[in-house]
Design an enzyme around this catalytic site. Sequence first.
Site, PDB file in Angstrom:
ATOM      1  N   ARG A 121      19.350 -57.967 -11.310  1.00  0.00           N
ATOM      2  CA  ARG A 121      18.773 -57.860 -12.649  1.00  0.00           C
ATOM      3  C   ARG A 121      19.759 -58.375 -13.670  1.00  0.00           C
ATOM      4  NH1 ARG A 121      17.321 -52.928 -14.638  1.00  0.00           N
ATOM      5  NH2 ARG A 121      18.663 -51.742 -13.277  1.00  0.00           N
ATOM      6  N   LYS A 186      25.183 -46.599  -6.002  1.00  0.00           N
ATOM      7  CA  LYS A 186      24.013 -47.468  -5.773  1.00  0.00           C
ATOM      8  C   LYS A 186      23.866 -47.822  -4.294  1.00  0.00           C
ATOM      9  CE  LYS A 186      21.859 -51.568  -7.759  1.00  0.00           C
ATOM     10  NZ  LYS A 186      21.671 -52.240  -9.042  1.00  0.00           N
ATOM     11  N   ARG A 323      24.558 -43.295 -17.784  1.00  0.00           N
ATOM     12  CA  ARG A 323      25.778 -42.823 -17.084  1.00  0.00           C
ATOM     13  C   ARG A 323      25.746 -41.300 -17.075  1.00  0.00           C
ATOM     14  NH1 ARG A 323      26.715 -47.170 -15.748  1.00  0.00           N
ATOM     15  NH2 ARG A 323      28.186 -48.721 -16.467  1.00  0.00           N
TER      16      ARG A 323
HETATM   17  C1  BTN Z   1      19.577 -55.268  -9.039  1.00  0.00           C
HETATM   18  O1  BTN Z   1      20.294 -55.967  -9.778  1.00  0.00           O
HETATM   19  O2  BTN Z   1      19.800 -54.063  -8.893  1.00  0.00           O
HETATM   20  C2  BTN Z   1      18.442 -55.893  -8.300  1.00  0.00           C
HETATM   21  C3  BTN Z   1      18.896 -56.556  -7.011  1.00  0.00           C
HETATM   22  C4  BTN Z   1      17.786 -57.193  -6.218  1.00  0.00           C
HETATM   23  C5  BTN Z   1      18.311 -57.960  -5.041  1.00  0.00           C
HETATM   24  C6  BTN Z   1      17.222 -58.436  -4.135  1.00  0.00           C
HETATM   25  S1  BTN Z   1      17.861 -59.024  -2.587  1.00  0.00           S
HETATM   26  C7  BTN Z   1      16.279 -59.661  -2.184  1.00  0.00           C
HETATM   27  C8  BTN Z   1      15.716 -60.276  -3.437  1.00  0.00           C
HETATM   28  N1  BTN Z   1      16.191 -61.632  -3.579  1.00  0.00           N
HETATM   29  C9  BTN Z   1      17.008 -61.776  -4.617  1.00  0.00           C
HETATM   30  O3  BTN Z   1      17.559 -62.831  -4.944  1.00  0.00           O
HETATM   31  N2  BTN Z   1      17.110 -60.620  -5.271  1.00  0.00           N
HETATM   32  C10 BTN Z   1      16.349 -59.568  -4.654  1.00  0.00           C
END
Ligand code: BTN
Length: 325
Positions: A121, A186, A323
């Site tokens: 994100r 996380k 947080r």
């Molecule tokens: C975040 O930032 O918390 C979200 C992460 C999401 C990662 C997943 S891995 C599978 C899919 N492909 C990507 O490029 N991103 C999502």
Amino acid sequence: MSALTFEALRRLADGRFHSGEDIARSLNRSRATLCEALKGAPELGVELFSVPGKGYRLAAPIEFLDAAAISRRLGSADPRLSLQVLDEVDSTSTRLLEMASQGAPSGTCLAAEWQRSGRGRRGRPWVSSLGGSLTFSMLWRFERGAGHLGGLSLAVGEAVARALVECGVARAQVKWPNDVVCDFRKLAGILVETSGEMQGPSVAVVGVGVNYRLDERTLDRIDQAVTDVAQCASVPPTRSALLAAMLVCLAGAMEAFERTGFSAAREAWRSLHAYQGRAVRVLPARDAPFEAEVVDVAADGALVVATPDGRTVSLASAEITLRAR
Ligand code: BTN
């Protein structure tokens, strides 16, 4: 990365010594070609030892996804889904968005052993390693409009956390807006990308990245408090079993969302929220941070907090970070 690198690593997946000669012969290649292919291992986050007279050995075994076994589980449990497992892709979500624009049906899922440029994100990269993570995306088509998909990412978070709990990660919880955590660290991240008409139909590509077994070098590349399935489960599920469970839970969550929106998952989400009733510091992307207590989650997925001066504030932007205080 060459296909040969993945094939050679499959031969080494059990973590035991294998002679270069045996591997090269089984792949019908020369030892020099094999040696060249295995130079790609560090880029995949894989530690590989080469010992003269003994051969090659991985620092830790790798459990590759078993596409046939997962599809068999889905076939009986969930005919709505079709899964493709790739060795390598830039990003499962980027690829699935392209497939969506070319008409791929609802329920198309894409998992990859390794992503060259996984996306998180807020434009951040998503760091993962071969065998140390689970990275996949699911495409879902909705009758409802894109403007009515608010709260979808929370419903997805609840489904992912529930699948983890079912697979033995008993302390998996959600963290608003759509992280999955264990002991406040996380465990999985969720990226939901939607498009379509305001009045419908619309399409969502849901990307999920799960930390499965993070090694030290991968951990060094992550700039937040993280944990993984191997640490959080007393008996860790296999990556294939976890992926199958997540796909089934997610498909159910998507169908429920299509019928009733976030309200179907709201109660379960609330009971899984790691910060429910807790004192938090709210960090908006642009405005000043403030202190509050988490009160509830609203029907549209906004987080309801109470400030020390007695105000009730609805936090709606996914740009906000919480947080624990
Ligand atoms: C975040 O930032 O918390 C979200 C992460 C999401 C990662 C997943 S891995 C599978 C899919 N492909 C990507 O490029 N991103 C999502």
